[in-house]
Design an enzyme around this catalytic site. Structure first.
Site, PDB file in Angstrom:
ATOM      1  N   LEU A  65       0.831  -1.211   0.000  1.00 42.33           N
ATOM      2  CA  LEU A  65       0.000   0.000   0.000  1.00 42.33           C
ATOM      3  C   LEU A  65       0.863   1.258   0.000  1.00 42.33           C
ATOM      4  O   LEU A  65       2.052   1.211   0.320  1.00 42.33           O
ATOM      5  CB  LEU A  65      -0.913  -0.043   1.235  1.00 42.33           C
ATOM      6  CG  LEU A  65      -1.894  -1.226   1.243  1.00 42.33           C
ATOM      7  CD1 LEU A  65      -2.497  -1.435   2.625  1.00 42.33           C
ATOM      8  CD2 LEU A  65      -2.975  -1.016   0.195  1.00 42.33           C
ATOM      9  N   PRO A  66       0.253   2.420  -0.322  1.00 42.64           N
ATOM     10  CA  PRO A  66       1.069   3.632  -0.476  1.00 42.64           C
ATOM     11  C   PRO A  66       1.772   4.104   0.801  1.00 42.64           C
ATOM     12  O   PRO A  66       2.920   4.535   0.737  1.00 42.64           O
ATOM     13  CB  PRO A  66       0.055   4.686  -0.944  1.00 42.64           C
ATOM     14  CG  PRO A  66      -1.070   3.911  -1.548  1.00 42.64           C
ATOM     15  CD  PRO A  66      -1.133   2.627  -0.775  1.00 42.64           C
ATOM     16  N   THR A  93       6.471   0.529   1.771  1.00 37.49           N
ATOM     17  CA  THR A  93       7.482   1.362   2.443  1.00 37.49           C
ATOM     18  C   THR A  93       6.717   2.363   3.297  1.00 37.49           C
ATOM     19  O   THR A  93       5.987   3.202   2.750  1.00 37.49           O
ATOM     20  CB  THR A  93       8.336   2.130   1.412  1.00 37.49           C
ATOM     21  OG1 THR A  93       8.924   1.180   0.520  1.00 37.49           O
ATOM     22  CG2 THR A  93       9.431   2.925   2.105  1.00 37.49           C
ATOM     23  N   LYS A 168      15.339  -0.092   4.843  1.00 39.44           N
ATOM     24  CA  LYS A 168      14.847   0.494   3.587  1.00 39.44           C
ATOM     25  C   LYS A 168      15.072   2.016   3.553  1.00 39.44           C
ATOM     26  O   LYS A 168      15.585   2.559   2.571  1.00 39.44           O
ATOM     27  CB  LYS A 168      13.357   0.167   3.439  1.00 39.44           C
ATOM     28  CG  LYS A 168      12.634   0.866   2.323  1.00 39.44           C
ATOM     29  CD  LYS A 168      12.937   0.287   0.966  1.00 39.44           C
ATOM     30  CE  LYS A 168      12.267   1.098  -0.144  1.00 39.44           C
ATOM     31  NZ  LYS A 168      12.632   0.687  -1.463  1.00 39.44           N
ATOM     32  N   LYS A 243       9.418  10.682  -1.131  1.00 39.62           N
ATOM     33  CA  LYS A 243       8.653  10.023  -0.052  1.00 39.62           C
ATOM     34  C   LYS A 243       9.609   9.334   0.929  1.00 39.62           C
ATOM     35  O   LYS A 243       9.513   9.504   2.140  1.00 39.62           O
ATOM     36  CB  LYS A 243       7.696   8.986  -0.673  1.00 39.62           C
ATOM     37  CG  LYS A 243       6.993   8.126   0.366  1.00 39.62           C
ATOM     38  CD  LYS A 243       6.319   6.890  -0.222  1.00 39.62           C
ATOM     39  CE  LYS A 243       5.995   5.917   0.904  1.00 39.62           C
ATOM     40  NZ  LYS A 243       5.391   4.672   0.479  1.00 39.62           N
TER      41      LYS A 243
HETATM   42  P1  NAD Z   1       0.532   2.208  -6.190  1.00 37.81           P
HETATM   43  O1  NAD Z   1      -0.086   3.509  -5.791  1.00 37.81           O
HETATM   44  O2  NAD Z   1       0.676   1.879  -7.629  1.00 37.81           O
HETATM   45  O3  NAD Z   1      -0.318   1.004  -5.511  1.00 37.81           O
HETATM   46  C1  NAD Z   1      -0.887   1.057  -4.238  1.00 37.81           C
HETATM   47  C2  NAD Z   1      -2.292   0.478  -4.340  1.00 37.81           C
HETATM   48  O4  NAD Z   1      -2.891   0.453  -3.034  1.00 37.81           O
HETATM   49  C3  NAD Z   1      -3.229   1.312  -5.232  1.00 37.81           C
HETATM   50  O5  NAD Z   1      -3.744   0.507  -6.286  1.00 37.81           O
HETATM   51  C4  NAD Z   1      -4.323   1.792  -4.269  1.00 37.81           C
HETATM   52  O6  NAD Z   1      -5.615   1.857  -4.866  1.00 37.81           O
HETATM   53  C5  NAD Z   1      -4.276   0.703  -3.212  1.00 37.81           C
HETATM   54  N1  NAD Z   1      -4.871   1.093  -1.935  1.00 37.81           N
HETATM   55  C6  NAD Z   1      -4.729   2.258  -1.253  1.00 37.81           C
HETATM   56  N2  NAD Z   1      -5.430   2.209  -0.103  1.00 37.81           N
HETATM   57  C7  NAD Z   1      -6.018   0.989  -0.062  1.00 37.81           C
HETATM   58  C8  NAD Z   1      -6.865   0.346   0.897  1.00 37.81           C
HETATM   59  N3  NAD Z   1      -7.235   0.943   2.018  1.00 37.81           N
HETATM   60  N4  NAD Z   1      -7.297  -0.902   0.602  1.00 37.81           N
HETATM   61  C9  NAD Z   1      -6.927  -1.527  -0.539  1.00 37.81           C
HETATM   62  N5  NAD Z   1      -6.131  -0.965  -1.465  1.00 37.81           N
HETATM   63  C10 NAD Z   1      -5.680   0.278  -1.229  1.00 37.81           C
HETATM   64  O7  NAD Z   1       1.926   2.143  -5.434  1.00 37.81           O
HETATM   65  P2  NAD Z   1       3.168   1.162  -5.769  1.00 37.81           P
HETATM   66  O8  NAD Z   1       4.103   1.829  -6.703  1.00 37.81           O
HETATM   67  O9  NAD Z   1       2.623  -0.189  -6.078  1.00 37.81           O
HETATM   68  O10 NAD Z   1       3.898   1.144  -4.339  1.00 37.81           O
HETATM   69  C11 NAD Z   1       3.378   0.406  -3.261  1.00 37.81           C
HETATM   70  C12 NAD Z   1       4.370   0.494  -2.111  1.00 37.81           C
HETATM   71  O11 NAD Z   1       5.627  -0.026  -2.532  1.00 37.81           O
HETATM   72  C13 NAD Z   1       4.633   1.927  -1.632  1.00 37.81           C
HETATM   73  O12 NAD Z   1       4.741   1.909  -0.237  1.00 37.81           O
HETATM   74  C14 NAD Z   1       5.951   2.282  -2.321  1.00 37.81           C
HETATM   75  O13 NAD Z   1       6.690   3.258  -1.596  1.00 37.81           O
HETATM   76  C15 NAD Z   1       6.649   0.931  -2.314  1.00 37.81           C
HETATM   77  N6  NAD Z   1       7.668   0.777  -3.358  1.00 37.81           N
HETATM   78  C16 NAD Z   1       7.400   1.158  -4.639  1.00 37.81           C
HETATM   79  C17 NAD Z   1       8.382   0.993  -5.627  1.00 37.81           C
HETATM   80  C18 NAD Z   1       8.108   1.387  -7.070  1.00 37.81           C
HETATM   81  O14 NAD Z   1       9.048   1.415  -7.863  1.00 37.81           O
HETATM   82  N7  NAD Z   1       6.855   1.676  -7.446  1.00 37.81           N
HETATM   83  C19 NAD Z   1       9.620   0.430  -5.300  1.00 37.81           C
HETATM   84  C20 NAD Z   1       9.856   0.017  -3.989  1.00 37.81           C
HETATM   85  C21 NAD Z   1       8.864   0.205  -3.020  1.00 37.81           C
END
Ligand code: NAD
Length: 302
Positions: A65-66, A93, A168, A243
């Site tokens: 999740l975000p 994260t 991280k 972030k």
């Molecule tokens: P994203 O925004 O694409 O996906 C997050 C999903 O969570 C969204 O689809 C959103 O609708 C859903 N969501 C939010 N609240 C919710 C709830 N209450 N119930 C159900 N679903 C819910 O983000 P992402 O890029 O997939 O990143 C996810 C996590 O991974 C973050 O914490 C980010 O910092 C971490 N991360 C991302 C990357 C990257 O390259 N994108 C790399 C390493 C770590």
């Protein structure tokens, strides 16, 4: 094979859930966004109508999740039907305080939990080559091995609850600060009339050598695979680096640990994102330090 409830199938969660399904697990997904859930269904995943339906009867629950607020929203919901003996793994994260809060709340219910944030981005998630930095008990870590191995290549048990998130944010603060240092050096080298290729050849074999220079150089033409050669598209977005730098600053303030370079990096990435470059790879920070590069690129494309 395990029954897995997977909450949050966005950019990272969707390919991670697919890897689990391909490894033979019974994966049930939920996302608050109908569009994200629709994409998961199109990718062949089984969609659930709610988080409760996805985790009902699951051996393992994974959240991707975000932010910490979203993770607490889902995991601390008293109506979430987590079954006795279920293992909860948060791969998002998030801030260290929210991480401690979910460990504490689940521990009070007698449930095992791990914080297991990842490095490797969307490409690593699709290829199953993520690095997992894991915090929690050794017993919970052992139970998670099969599932984490289906999504990642490198697993490190960083220590007790919270150690994964600590690793991280410290790693990403280091990456952000070193990318700025490399960008400053390349900008100054250019101002001094040095050929960038020559400077790269020298620094990559001298005391300035580091990952940001030799694997991910922010100037095009030095490292063929680096996002700088693709107009800074793809890679790790500047807004995600911002972030993580802010999470490091929160943790540093709470722990009274001086991080002046981390603070400077957070400010500079905030300006960079406000300048409209939030979606570009984080190595594009060189455009903030040396705007002539952006102007030269713009001239070439007009
Ligand atoms: P994203 O925004 O694409 O996906 C997050 C999903 O969570 C969204 O689809 C959103 O609708 C859903 N969501 C939010 N609240 C919710 C709830 N209450 N119930 C159900 N679903 C819910 O983000 P992402 O890029 O997939 O990143 C996810 C996590 O991974 C973050 O914490 C980010 O910092 C971490 N991360 C991302 C990357 C990257 O390259 N994108 C790399 C390493 C770590």
């Amino acid at each position: 094979m395990a029954i897995i409830g997977f909450i949050g199938v966005g950019n990272m969660g969707l390919p991670m859930a697919r890897r689990l399904q391909d490894a033979g697990h019974d994966v049930r997904c939920f996302d608050a966004s109908a569009a994200a859930l629709g994409r998961a269904e199109q990718a062949g995943l089984r969609a659930s109508a709610s988080a409760a339906a996805a985790v009902d009867g699951a051996d393992i629950v994974i959240t991707m999740l975000p932010s910490g607020a979203h993770v607490l929203d889902v995991l601390l919901d008293a109506a979430l039907p987590l079954r006795d003996g279920a293992l909860v793994i948060d791969c998002s994260t998030i801030d260290v305080a929210s991480c401690a809060a979910f460990h504490e709340a689940l521990g009070r219910k007698g449930l095992a939990a791990l914080d297991a944030p990842v490095s490797g981005g969307v490409a690593g998630a699709a290829a199953g080559t993520l690095t997992f930095m894991v915090g929690g008990s050794a017993a919970a870590y052992d139970r998670a091995q099969d599932v984490l191995r289906a999504m990642g290549k490198t697993l490190v048990h960083a220590g007790a609850a919270g150690a994964g998130q600590a690793a991280k944010i410290c790693n990403n603060m280091l990456a952000g600060v070193s990318m700025l240092a490399v960008s400053e050096a390349l900008a100054l080298a250019r101002k001094l009339g040095l050929d960038s290729g020559k400077f790269f050849e020298i620094a990559s074999k001298s005391s300035g050598q580091c990952w940001a220079l030799t694997s991910y150089a922010p100037e095009p033409g030095l490292v063929p695979a680096a996002p700088s050669n693709r107009g800074y598209e793809g890679g790790f977005a500047s807004e995600l680096m911002l972030k993580d730098l802010r999470l490091a600053q929160q943790a540093a303030s709470a722990g009274q640990s001086p991080t002046p370079l981390g603070a400077a990096a957070a400010s500079m990435y905030a300006v960079h994102c406000a300048n409209g470059r939030a979606r570009l790879d984080f190595s594009s920070i060189i455009l903030l330090l040396d705007p002539s590069r952006a102007r030269a690129d713009a001239k070439e494309t007009t």
